[in-house]
Design a protein around this motif. Sequence first.
Motif, PDB file in Angstrom:
ATOM      1  N   ASN A  41      -6.891  12.219 -12.180  1.00  0.00           N
ATOM      2  CA  ASN A  41      -8.194  12.035 -12.841  1.00  0.00           C
ATOM      3  C   ASN A  41      -9.233  11.508 -11.866  1.00  0.00           C
ATOM      4  O   ASN A  41     -10.415  11.892 -11.927  1.00  0.00           O
ATOM      5  N   GLY A  42      -8.802  10.614 -10.962  1.00  0.00           N
ATOM      6  CA  GLY A  42      -9.739  10.089  -9.973  1.00  0.00           C
ATOM      7  C   GLY A  42     -10.247  11.175  -9.041  1.00  0.00           C
ATOM      8  O   GLY A  42     -11.439  11.226  -8.716  1.00  0.00           O
ATOM      9  N   ILE A  43      -9.352  12.059  -8.621  1.00  0.00           N
ATOM     10  CA  ILE A  43      -9.765  13.168  -7.753  1.00  0.00           C
ATOM     11  C   ILE A  43     -10.759  14.075  -8.462  1.00  0.00           C
ATOM     12  O   ILE A  43     -11.812  14.454  -7.898  1.00  0.00           O
ATOM     13  N   ASP A  44     -10.471  14.429  -9.707  1.00  0.00           N
ATOM     14  CA  ASP A  44     -11.377  15.309 -10.457  1.00  0.00           C
ATOM     15  C   ASP A  44     -12.726  14.641 -10.702  1.00  0.00           C
ATOM     16  O   ASP A  44     -13.783  15.298 -10.604  1.00  0.00           O
ATOM     17  N   THR A  45     -12.710  13.357 -11.021  1.00  0.00           N
ATOM     18  CA  THR A  45     -13.966  12.651 -11.289  1.00  0.00           C
ATOM     19  C   THR A  45     -14.842  12.591 -10.055  1.00  0.00           C
ATOM     20  O   THR A  45     -16.057  12.830 -10.115  1.00  0.00           O
ATOM     21  N   VAL A  46     -14.232  12.295  -8.919  1.00  0.00           N
ATOM     22  CA  VAL A  46     -15.002  12.208  -7.677  1.00  0.00           C
ATOM     23  C   VAL A  46     -15.532  13.577  -7.270  1.00  0.00           C
ATOM     24  O   VAL A  46     -16.684  13.720  -6.840  1.00  0.00           O
ATOM     25  N   LEU A  47     -14.716  14.623  -7.427  1.00  0.00           N
ATOM     26  CA  LEU A  47     -15.165  15.960  -7.061  1.00  0.00           C
ATOM     27  C   LEU A  47     -16.313  16.434  -7.951  1.00  0.00           C
ATOM     28  O   LEU A  47     -17.207  17.163  -7.498  1.00  0.00           O
ATOM     29  N   ASN A  48     -16.292  16.021  -9.211  1.00  0.00           N
ATOM     30  CA  ASN A  48     -17.325  16.457 -10.140  1.00  0.00           C
ATOM     31  C   ASN A  48     -18.601  15.630 -10.036  1.00  0.00           C
ATOM     32  O   ASN A  48     -19.708  16.168 -10.065  1.00  0.00           O
ATOM     33  N   ALA A 267      -9.522  30.261 -11.103  1.00  0.00           N
ATOM     34  CA  ALA A 267      -9.995  30.846 -12.359  1.00  0.00           C
ATOM     35  C   ALA A 267     -10.694  29.823 -13.253  1.00  0.00           C
ATOM     36  O   ALA A 267     -11.280  30.192 -14.272  1.00  0.00           O
ATOM     37  N   GLY A 268     -10.634  28.564 -12.889  1.00  0.00           N
ATOM     38  CA  GLY A 268     -11.294  27.525 -13.678  1.00  0.00           C
ATOM     39  C   GLY A 268     -10.484  27.017 -14.850  1.00  0.00           C
ATOM     40  O   GLY A 268     -11.004  26.275 -15.691  1.00  0.00           O
ATOM     41  N   ASN A 269      -9.211  27.365 -14.912  1.00  0.00           N
ATOM     42  CA  ASN A 269      -8.358  26.921 -16.021  1.00  0.00           C
ATOM     43  C   ASN A 269      -7.616  25.620 -15.727  1.00  0.00           C
ATOM     44  O   ASN A 269      -7.009  25.027 -16.625  1.00  0.00           O
ATOM     45  N   LEU A 270      -7.625  25.186 -14.461  1.00  0.00           N
ATOM     46  CA  LEU A 270      -6.938  23.979 -14.063  1.00  0.00           C
ATOM     47  C   LEU A 270      -7.725  23.316 -12.947  1.00  0.00           C
ATOM     48  O   LEU A 270      -8.400  23.999 -12.168  1.00  0.00           O
ATOM     49  N   THR A 271      -7.673  22.001 -12.877  1.00  0.00           N
ATOM     50  CA  THR A 271      -8.402  21.260 -11.854  1.00  0.00           C
ATOM     51  C   THR A 271      -7.503  20.940 -10.666  1.00  0.00           C
ATOM     52  O   THR A 271      -6.275  21.023 -10.757  1.00  0.00           O
ATOM     53  N   ILE A 272      -8.152  20.575  -9.555  1.00  0.00           N
ATOM     54  CA  ILE A 272      -7.381  20.182  -8.374  1.00  0.00           C
ATOM     55  C   ILE A 272      -6.557  18.940  -8.676  1.00  0.00           C
ATOM     56  O   ILE A 272      -5.399  18.817  -8.261  1.00  0.00           O
ATOM     57  N   GLY A 273      -7.149  18.008  -9.415  1.00  0.00           N
ATOM     58  CA  GLY A 273      -6.411  16.817  -9.815  1.00  0.00           C
ATOM     59  C   GLY A 273      -5.194  17.146 -10.663  1.00  0.00           C
ATOM     60  O   GLY A 273      -4.157  16.480 -10.575  1.00  0.00           O
ATOM     61  N   GLY A 274      -5.307  18.175 -11.479  1.00  0.00           N
ATOM     62  CA  GLY A 274      -4.164  18.606 -12.291  1.00  0.00           C
ATOM     63  C   GLY A 274      -3.030  19.121 -11.436  1.00  0.00           C
ATOM     64  O   GLY A 274      -1.854  18.859 -11.724  1.00  0.00           O
ATOM     65  N   VAL A 275      -3.360  19.855 -10.377  1.00  0.00           N
ATOM     66  CA  VAL A 275      -2.332  20.354  -9.455  1.00  0.00           C
ATOM     67  C   VAL A 275      -1.639  19.188  -8.757  1.00  0.00           C
ATOM     68  O   VAL A 275      -0.412  19.174  -8.591  1.00  0.00           O
ATOM     69  N   VAL A 276      -2.446  18.190  -8.357  1.00  0.00           N
ATOM     70  CA  VAL A 276      -1.869  17.000  -7.715  1.00  0.00           C
ATOM     71  C   VAL A 276      -0.911  16.293  -8.675  1.00  0.00           C
ATOM     72  O   VAL A 276       0.180  15.865  -8.289  1.00  0.00           O
ATOM     73  N   GLN A 277      -1.306  16.183  -9.947  1.00  0.00           N
ATOM     74  CA  GLN A 277      -0.429  15.558 -10.947  1.00  0.00           C
ATOM     75  C   GLN A 277       0.879  16.337 -11.094  1.00  0.00           C
ATOM     76  O   GLN A 277       1.963  15.754 -11.182  1.00  0.00           O
ATOM     77  N   PHE A 278       0.772  17.653 -11.123  1.00  0.00           N
ATOM     78  CA  PHE A 278       1.971  18.485 -11.247  1.00  0.00           C
ATOM     79  C   PHE A 278       2.952  18.198 -10.105  1.00  0.00           C
ATOM     80  O   PHE A 278       4.155  18.007 -10.334  1.00  0.00           O
ATOM     81  N   ILE A 279       2.451  18.167  -8.881  1.00  0.00           N
ATOM     82  CA  ILE A 279       3.315  17.966  -7.716  1.00  0.00           C
ATOM     83  C   ILE A 279       3.961  16.585  -7.748  1.00  0.00           C
ATOM     84  O   ILE A 279       5.161  16.426  -7.486  1.00  0.00           O
ATOM     85  N   MET A 280       3.181  15.568  -8.095  1.00  0.00           N
ATOM     86  CA  MET A 280       3.728  14.204  -8.121  1.00  0.00           C
ATOM     87  C   MET A 280       4.747  14.035  -9.246  1.00  0.00           C
ATOM     88  O   MET A 280       5.790  13.420  -9.054  1.00  0.00           O
ATOM     89  N   TYR A 281       4.446  14.602 -10.413  1.00  0.00           N
ATOM     90  CA  TYR A 281       5.398  14.494 -11.534  1.00  0.00           C
ATOM     91  C   TYR A 281       6.686  15.254 -11.241  1.00  0.00           C
ATOM     92  O   TYR A 281       7.776  14.819 -11.644  1.00  0.00           O
ATOM     93  N   LEU A 282       6.567  16.395 -10.566  1.00  0.00           N
ATOM     94  CA  LEU A 282       7.776  17.131 -10.203  1.00  0.00           C
ATOM     95  C   LEU A 282       8.651  16.327  -9.250  1.00  0.00           C
ATOM     96  O   LEU A 282       9.885  16.352  -9.344  1.00  0.00           O
ATOM     97  N   GLY A 283       8.004  15.625  -8.306  1.00  0.00           N
ATOM     98  CA  GLY A 283       8.765  14.764  -7.405  1.00  0.00           C
ATOM     99  C   GLY A 283       9.512  13.674  -8.154  1.00  0.00           C
ATOM    100  O   GLY A 283      10.673  13.390  -7.865  1.00  0.00           O
TER     101      GLY A 283
END
Length: 287
Positions: A41-48, A267-283
């Motif tokens: 969320n912090g990454i998405d907020t700062v980028l936006n 495509a605008g369906n997912l944010t960069i912060g969301g991808v980061v969350q996915f990778i960290m949660y998978l770890g």
Amino acid sequence: MKIILRLMSFLKKHWAMWILAFVCLSASTVFSLVIPKMLGNGIDTVLNSGRAATLIIAAGVILGSSALRGITGYGNRYFTQVISQRVAYDLRNHLYDHLQGLSFAYFDKAQTGQLMSRATVDIEAVRAFISMGLLQILQTAFLTIGISYLLISLDWRLALMTLAFVPLMAYRAVTTSRRLRPVWLKVQQMIASLGTTLQESLSGVRIVKSFAQEKSEEKKFADDSKKLYDVQIDAAKIVAFNTPLMVFLIGAPTALVLWYGGRQVIAGNLTIGGVVQFIMYLGMLAM
């Protein structure tokens, strides 16, 4: 399972400390789940917005969550270690008292080294299971449910793709444990046998020296040591093969997240912060 249920009788009088350990475990799990969420969320907020103040707030929340996770994790580890040590103390004394009440006929058949192994190595294995096994099972369940929910809330298609690897990893873990369990059981038995050889040799050292059997006793002990070494090497081979395979199974969904998640970001369906969350949660899930 019968053994585990019997062990529960030694845990009853420590129920208050078990509750404290469970509370610390639950809190530590929650704070662990908060960190990737706040980072994304912090990454998405700062980028936006591009506001530095938002980044500082997000960093503060992550720092606070990490500190609280460390404190609650310490509490969980401390309470479980205390409980395991107390249970081992009770179990060790219970075993010794039981041995004192057995008949002479039993000790005519039982080997001293075997009994010593039961009272030391085996009880230490039980203590390790209590300190690291019982509550870890609950934490694994909490993390799996929590991470699955958070991933699905981010992008259910990508979540299903990545979570499809979880049953494969679980299957590999189960099959490996089934192969290792008899090996480690054999190791326990051989350690007991080695202790028996050592005990008999040392207790009868005068006879050994009187008949000049030092070399024979040395060879007997070396043979037992070699058998134990070979079995432990077999266990090491299984672990050595399984570890890189599990690393690959962990890396495959991460690559999938980068590929499909990157397309979703474009495509605008997912944010960069969301991808980061996915990778960290998978770890976290893989661990």
